[in-house]
Design an enzyme around this catalytic site. Structure first.
Site, PDB file in Angstrom:
ATOM      1  N   MET A  81      41.263  34.017  37.404  1.00 51.10           N
ATOM      2  CA  MET A  81      41.334  33.516  38.770  1.00 51.10           C
ATOM      3  C   MET A  81      40.897  32.041  38.840  1.00 51.10           C
ATOM      4  O   MET A  81      40.274  31.518  37.929  1.00 51.10           O
ATOM      5  CB  MET A  81      40.460  34.369  39.687  1.00 51.10           C
ATOM      6  CG  MET A  81      40.902  35.831  39.750  1.00 51.10           C
ATOM      7  SD  MET A  81      39.871  36.867  40.804  1.00 51.10           S
ATOM      8  CE  MET A  81      40.290  36.243  42.437  1.00 51.10           C
ATOM      9  N   HIS A  82      41.261  31.394  39.931  1.00 46.57           N
ATOM     10  CA  HIS A  82      40.777  30.067  40.340  1.00 46.57           C
ATOM     11  C   HIS A  82      41.398  28.891  39.590  1.00 46.57           C
ATOM     12  O   HIS A  82      41.282  27.757  40.040  1.00 46.57           O
ATOM     13  CB  HIS A  82      39.253  29.951  40.209  1.00 46.57           C
ATOM     14  CG  HIS A  82      38.480  31.124  40.721  1.00 46.57           C
ATOM     15  ND1 HIS A  82      38.676  31.640  41.980  1.00 46.57           N
ATOM     16  CD2 HIS A  82      37.521  31.890  40.134  1.00 46.57           C
ATOM     17  CE1 HIS A  82      37.843  32.671  42.149  1.00 46.57           C
ATOM     18  NE2 HIS A  82      37.153  32.838  41.053  1.00 46.57           N
ATOM     19  N   ASP A 241      42.553  38.699  38.054  1.00 48.34           N
ATOM     20  CA  ASP A 241      42.100  39.642  37.038  1.00 48.34           C
ATOM     21  C   ASP A 241      41.039  40.608  37.544  1.00 48.34           C
ATOM     22  O   ASP A 241      41.027  41.780  37.137  1.00 48.34           O
ATOM     23  CB  ASP A 241      41.620  38.910  35.780  1.00 48.34           C
ATOM     24  CG  ASP A 241      40.494  37.921  36.031  1.00 48.34           C
ATOM     25  OD1 ASP A 241      40.098  37.708  37.200  1.00 48.34           O
ATOM     26  OD2 ASP A 241      40.016  37.325  35.040  1.00 48.34           O
TER      27      ASP A 241
END
Length: 513
Positions: A81-82, A241
Site C-alpha cells: 500500500m501507499h 495488501d
C-alpha cells in the site's frame, strides 16, 4: 472449472496463485526483487521489477498443468500500500516509485495538516492523519523537490494498479488501497475533492475508484501477449495488501482480528462503522468488503527486522541453509530458541525504517538495548523476534483501548509459519493465537474477490465462510505471559527515553561531514 488468479505485488517479491471455486490452491509461484535505499530513510523500487516478476510468476502458474488458461474466470490484484508510481502522458514511468516505508516526507505531512486546517480537520476529511508513508505527501515532495519530473506527471498509481495498467491498459484502483493515499473521502468511498483542492492537486491525476470485488477492466491484447492470460479476462478491483490479506484470513466480521507478521507487521480489525478518532492513533479505511471499514496499526519493520538480520548478520546461516536445502529462517529461529523468554534482559527496537503506530516518527531508530558480554547470537535473534512482537502489541493495545471487539486473533505471514514465533506472539499478546487453512494471505484474498466478482460467490463473507477455517491454536503460557507483561512495560519506556536522541542522530546524518 472456474479458476481465479490472485497476484500480490509485495515489497520483497511478487506472489501469484490460482484457486478453484472451492478455494483449493491449484498452483503458485513467487519471484523476489530488491529494494533501493538511495539515502537513509528513503525507499524506492523500479515498477518494471514488479511487472517482470508478475510475468514470471503468471507464466509459472499458467504453465503448471493444473488447469487450462481458458479456465481463468478472473484476476484479482493486491500489493504493497501507499506507494506512488508516477506516469507521463505516454504511460511511461517518470521516476522510481516511492514506497510505503519511505520517510522523506515529514515536511510535506506538516504542510498537508496545515493546508487542511489542522489534524482533526484532516481526519474528518480522509479519516487519517498525515503519515510519511502515505501517497499524498509523496506527490507534494516530488512537486517541490523534483519539479522537472513533476511537470511530466499525468497519472499517479498505486503499485498493484500499475500491474492492472500493464495487463489491461486501464487506469483504475479500488477503495481499500485508495484509503491509504490520504486522498480518499473514506466515509463516502470516493476521492476527496475538498482535500485535493486544498493541496492544489488535480483530481485527473488519480484513477477511477471501484469496490474491491467489482470488475474494473479486462485483459487487453498487449497484456495477454506478455502474460498468457486470455484477452478479455476480467480483472476485479482487488485490495491493498492488508485488506486483501484480511479477506484471505477471513477477517470479514467484527470480533476477528488478524496479526500479520510480514516485512511490515499489521494488526487489522474489521469494523461495520468508520468511527472517528480525533488523534488518529490508528489507520482507518475502507475494507475490501463492500460497505465495511477497517482499523489497523502498522509496524514498519516487523518481519523486516529479521529479514535485515538474515541479510546483514546471518550470511553464515544463509549459506548453511542453502547447503541443507532448508529455509534460513528455520536455522535463525532454532538459534533463537536456545535463549529463553526475555533473552536475558536484551531488548530490540524494530524501528529500522522509522515507525508508524503508535509513534508516527520517521526519525525512530532500531537497535539492541541491554547488551552485555553474556549475550550471544541466540539472544540477539530472540530479541529481534520479541521486539517486533512487542511493537505489534502496541497497536493491539490501541485497538483494545478503542473498544473494538477482539474475540479471536488469527496470525499469518512469516511469524505464523514458525512455532517459536507463534508462541512468542501468544504470550506477548496475552491471548491464544490461531492459524488457518489458507496461508497465502493477500494473493489468496484477491483470488477470492475475483471469485465473488465473477459470480462464484454472492458476497465476500460467503466466499470466506466456504473456504477458510482455523486449523491450529497456540495457547498462552500464563507464566511467560506474566514475564512478558513486565518486559513490555520496559519496552514501552525505551522509545520515550530515546526519542530526542533519535532526532539528533537524524540531524547528524543530514548534516554529514
Amino acid at each position: 472449472m472456474s479458476v481465479t488468479i490472485g497476484i500480490d505485488v509485495g515489497t520483497s517479491g511478487t506472489k501469484t496463485l490460482a484457486i478453484d471455486e472451492s478455494g483449493r490452491i491449484l498452483a503458485s509461484a513467487s519471484s523476489e526483487y530488491p529494494c533501493s535505499h538511495p539515502r537513509p530513510g528513503w525507499s524506492e523500487q523500479d515498477p518494471e521489477l514488479w511487472w517482470e516478476a508478475t510475468r514470471e510468476t503468471l507464466g509459472s502458474v499458467l504453465n503448471s498443468g493444473a488447469f487450462k488458461p481458458s479456465d481463468v474466470a478472473g484476476v484479482g490484484l493486491s500489493g504493497q500500500m501507499h506507494g506512488s508510481v508516477f506516469l507521463d502522458a505516454d504511460g511511461q514511468v517518470v521516476r522510481p516509485a516511492l514506497l510505503w516505508n519511505d520517510q522523506r516526507t515529514a515536511a510535506q505531512c506538516a504542510e498537508i495538516e496545515e493546508r487542511a486546517g489542522g489534524r482533526e480537520a484532516l481526519i474528518r476529511m480522509v479519516a487519517n492523519r498525515a503519515l510519511t508513508g502515505f501517497t499524498a505527501p509523496k506527490l507534494l515532495w516530488v512537486r517541490k523537490e523534483e519539479p522537472a519530473n513533476w511537470d511530466r506527471v499525468r497519472q499517479v498509481l498505486l503499485p498493484k494498479d500499475y500491474i492492472r495498467y500493464r495487463l489491461t491498459g486501464t487506469y483504475a484502483t479500488e477503495v481499500s488501497d485508495a484509503s491509504g493515499t490520504l486522498m480518499l473521502d473514506v466515509a463516502n468511498r470516493r476521492w476527496s475533492r475538498e482535500l485535493l483542492g486544498k493541496l492544489d492537486l488535480d483530481p485527473a491525476l488519480l484513477p477511477e475508484c471501484f469496490e474491491s470485488q467489482e470488475v474494473s477492466a479486462t485483459v487487453g491484447a498487449i497484456g495477454a501477449e506478455a502474460t498468457g492470460l486470455p484477452v478479455g479476462t476480467p480483472v476485479v478491483g482487488g485490495g491493498g495488501d492488508q485488506p486483501a490479506g484480511a479477506v484471505g484470513n477471513g477477517i470479514v466480521r467484527q470480533g476477528v482480528v488478524s496479526a500479520t507478521m510480514g516485512t511490515s507487521g499489521v494488526i487489522f480489525a474489521h469494523s461495520d462503522h468508520l468511527g472517528f478518532d480525533p488523534a488518529g492513533r490508528l489507520q482507518r479505511g475502507c475494507h475490501a468488503v463492500p460497505g465495511a471499514y477497517h482499523v489497523m496499526g502498522v509496524v514498519l519493520s516487523a518481519g523486516g527486522s529479521l529479514q535485515w538480520f538474515r541479510n546483514e548478520l546471518g550470511k553464515a546461516e544463509v549459506a548453511l541453509a542453502k547447503s541443507q536445502g532448508v529455509d534460513p529462517y528455520q536455522i535463525l529461529t532454532a538459534e533463537a530458541a536456545l535463549a529463553g523468554p526475555g533473552a536475558e534482559g536484551l531488548f530490540f527496537l524494530p524501528y529500522l525504517t522509522g515507525e508508524r503506530s503508535p509513534h508516527f516518527d520517521p526519525d525512530a531508530k532500531g537497535g539492541w538495548i541491554g547488551l552485555t558480554v553474556r549475550h550471544g547470537r541466540p539472544h540477539m535473534i530472540r530479541a529481534v523476534l520479541e521486539g517486533a512482537t512487542f511493537a505489534m502489541r502496541d497497536s493491539l493495545e490501541l485497538i483494545r483501548d478503542m473498544n473494538v471487539a477482539i474475540e479471536q486473533i488469527r496470525v499469518s505471514g512469516g511469524g505464523a509459519r514458525n512455532a517459536l514465533w507463534r508462541q512468542i506472539q501468544a504470550d506477548v499478546y496475552g491471548a491464544d493465537v490461531h492459524t488457518i487453512n489458507a496461508s497465502e494471505g493477500p494473493a489468496f484474498g484477491v483470488a477470492l474477490l475475483a471469485q465473488v466478482g465473477t459470480g462464484g460467490f454472492s458476497s465476500v463473507p460467503e466466499a470466506c465462510d466456504a473456504t477458510i477455517m482455523t486449523v491450529e491454536s497456540t495457547n498462552v503460557d500464563p507464566r511467560v505471559k506474566a514475564y512478558y507483561d513486565r518486559a513490555y512495560t520496559v519496552y514501552r519506556g525505551l522509545y520515550s527515553h530515546l526519542k530526542g536522541s533519535f532526532r539528533e542522530i537524524s540531524e547528524l546524518v543530514a548534516e554529514g561531514l
